[in-house]
Design a protein around this motif. Structure first.
Motif, short mmCIF file in Angstrom:
data_model
loop_
_atom_site.label_atom_id
_atom_site.label_comp_id
_atom_site.label_asym_id
_atom_site.label_seq_id
_atom_site.Cartn_x
_atom_site.Cartn_y
_atom_site.Cartn_z
N ILE A 47 59.26 22.19 28.98
CA ILE A 47 59.26 22.45 30.42
C ILE A 47 57.82 22.67 30.86
O ILE A 47 57.09 23.46 30.27
N VAL A 48 57.41 21.93 31.90
CA VAL A 48 56.04 22.00 32.40
C VAL A 48 56.04 22.49 33.84
O VAL A 48 56.75 21.93 34.69
N ALA A 49 55.27 23.52 34.12
CA ALA A 49 55.13 24.03 35.48
C ALA A 49 53.95 23.34 36.16
O ALA A 49 52.85 23.31 35.61
N PHE A 63 51.81 13.48 37.55
CA PHE A 63 52.25 14.42 36.53
C PHE A 63 53.77 14.51 36.48
O PHE A 63 54.36 14.51 35.39
N ASP A 64 54.41 14.57 37.63
CA ASP A 64 55.86 14.72 37.67
C ASP A 64 56.55 13.52 37.03
O ASP A 64 57.46 13.66 36.20
N VAL A 65 56.10 12.32 37.40
CA VAL A 65 56.68 11.10 36.82
C VAL A 65 56.38 11.04 35.33
O VAL A 65 57.26 10.69 34.52
N TYR A 100 58.71 31.49 30.23
CA TYR A 100 59.62 30.48 30.78
C TYR A 100 59.26 29.04 30.44
O TYR A 100 60.16 28.21 30.26
N VAL A 101 57.98 28.71 30.43
CA VAL A 101 57.58 27.29 30.37
C VAL A 101 56.62 27.04 29.20
O VAL A 101 56.03 27.98 28.64
N ASP A 102 56.46 25.76 28.86
CA ASP A 102 55.67 25.36 27.71
C ASP A 102 54.27 24.87 28.06
O ASP A 102 53.45 24.67 27.17
N MET A 103 54.00 24.67 29.33
CA MET A 103 52.69 24.18 29.78
C MET A 103 52.57 24.43 31.27
O MET A 103 53.57 24.42 31.99
N VAL A 104 51.33 24.64 31.73
CA VAL A 104 51.07 24.76 33.16
C VAL A 104 49.97 23.78 33.55
O VAL A 104 48.92 23.72 32.90
N VAL A 105 50.22 23.03 34.60
CA VAL A 105 49.19 22.23 35.27
C VAL A 105 48.84 22.96 36.56
O VAL A 105 49.72 23.17 37.40
N LEU A 106 47.59 23.36 36.70
CA LEU A 106 47.17 24.15 37.85
C LEU A 106 46.20 23.38 38.72
O LEU A 106 45.21 22.83 38.23
N ARG A 107 46.48 23.36 40.01
CA ARG A 107 45.58 22.80 41.02
C ARG A 107 45.19 23.95 41.94
O ARG A 107 46.04 24.53 42.61
N THR A 108 43.89 24.27 41.97
CA THR A 108 43.47 25.49 42.63
C THR A 108 42.13 25.33 43.34
O THR A 108 41.34 24.44 43.00
#
Length: 301
Positions: A47-49, A63-65, A100-108
């Motif tokens: 699961i990726v956030a 990323f979503d696709v 909760y999740v296995d990875m985070v992609v952050l745009r900040t």
């Protein structure tokens, strides 16, 4: 497990491996529908956030696709929907997301958020853009250049306009991939991290800068937080750095133009040049998908 925060923190050989895997992943999907799983779904059960503090089109969709094609599941959310908008610290959020999740992609809009996240999140973090850098975009750009032209080693890459976060990542990439990088724009908007770089040069005159160039790169001059007054000031200072057909004639005849979009026609680039190179811009956008999939695989390797 590894984080993908900045190009400068990753070895040249690892970056090259990511690009080689990107080519493999792209080729392997030739006969597949966009919604079909990869033949080797590397994110199965993951699961990726996708945590976005800034608006996004290409980063969010690619990323979503990509996560879907790799057999994973994504949770895409803006900071306004989280307690971050009520002043919860990123350090606390990171430790909660670790459950909760296995990875985070952050745009900040604050690179310190990435640093806090990597220090407190117990799994891989990917920089989907910060105010200081945009490594996913630049790695995809290098993939696109090499796909269309060949090795970028020894080539001349010229950035025109605002020395922004994407420009900063190009400076880092020049050393890793051994190409010459020249910035041409107002001195006040030079990139941040150029001190001591042997691969970086500055040329105020855009016609001199693009001479013998293999690739010209530009980006929007404006950020969402800027007022109309600030935008007007920038437009005046940068008007000489618009990529036009006239300027392009000073570069090599086979020179490519890159723009990561969104495009402000007749600002950083003329409509005529956009029309000529728009298919190239679409290749850049498509390759975000394949390169980011490879980055996610690399993070879990």
């Amino acid at each position: 497990m590894k984080n993908f925060v900045d190009i400068q923190g990753i070895s040249s050989s690892q970056l090259r491996n990511i690009l080689e895997d990107s080519a493999y992943l792209k080729k392997s999907r030739t006969k597949l529908l966009r919604g079909e799983l990869d033949t080797e779904p590397a994110l199965s059960g993951r699961i990726v956030a996708l945590l976005f503090k800034k608006p996004s089109t290409r980063t969010r969709f690619s990323f979503d696709v990509g996560i879907t094609q790799m057999g994973g599941k994504s949770i895409s959310i803006s900071s306004n929907e989280m307690q971050l908008s009520n002043a919860e610290k990123m350090t606390d959020t990171a430790q909660v997301l670790s459950q909760y999740v296995d990875m985070v992609v952050l745009r900040t809009d604050d690179h310190n958020d990435l640093l806090d996240l990597t220090e407190n999140f117990a799994a891989p973090v990917i920089n989907g853009l910060s105010n200081l850098s945009h490594p996913c975009q630049v790695l995809a750009d290098i993939f696109t250049f090499e796909e269309l032209v060949g090795s970028i080693k020894g080539k001349k890459v010229v950035w025109l306009g605002d020395g922004n976060n994407v420009c900063n990542s190009y400076v880092q990439a020049a050393e890793k991939f051994d190409f010459e990088f020249v910035y041409s724009g107002p001195k006040a908007y030079k990139p941040d991290n150029v001190k001591g770089s042997l691969y970086y040069g500055y040329e105020k005159d855009p016609e001199n800068a693009v001479e013998s160039a293999d690739l010209l790169v530009t980006d929007t001059w404006f950020s969402m937080h800027q007022t109309e007054v600030e935008r007007s000031k920038r437009a005046i200072l940068m008007k000489d750095y618009c990529i036009t057909e006239g300027l392009l004639r000073s570069a090599k005849s086979e020179c490519l133009i890159f723009h990561c979009m969104p495009i402000y026609r007749e600002k950083e680039i003329s409509t005529q040049v956009v029309d000529q190179f728009f298919k190239v811009f679409l290749s850049q956008a498509e390759n975000r998908l394949h390169v980011q999939k490879s980055i996610m695989k690399w993070c879990f390797s």
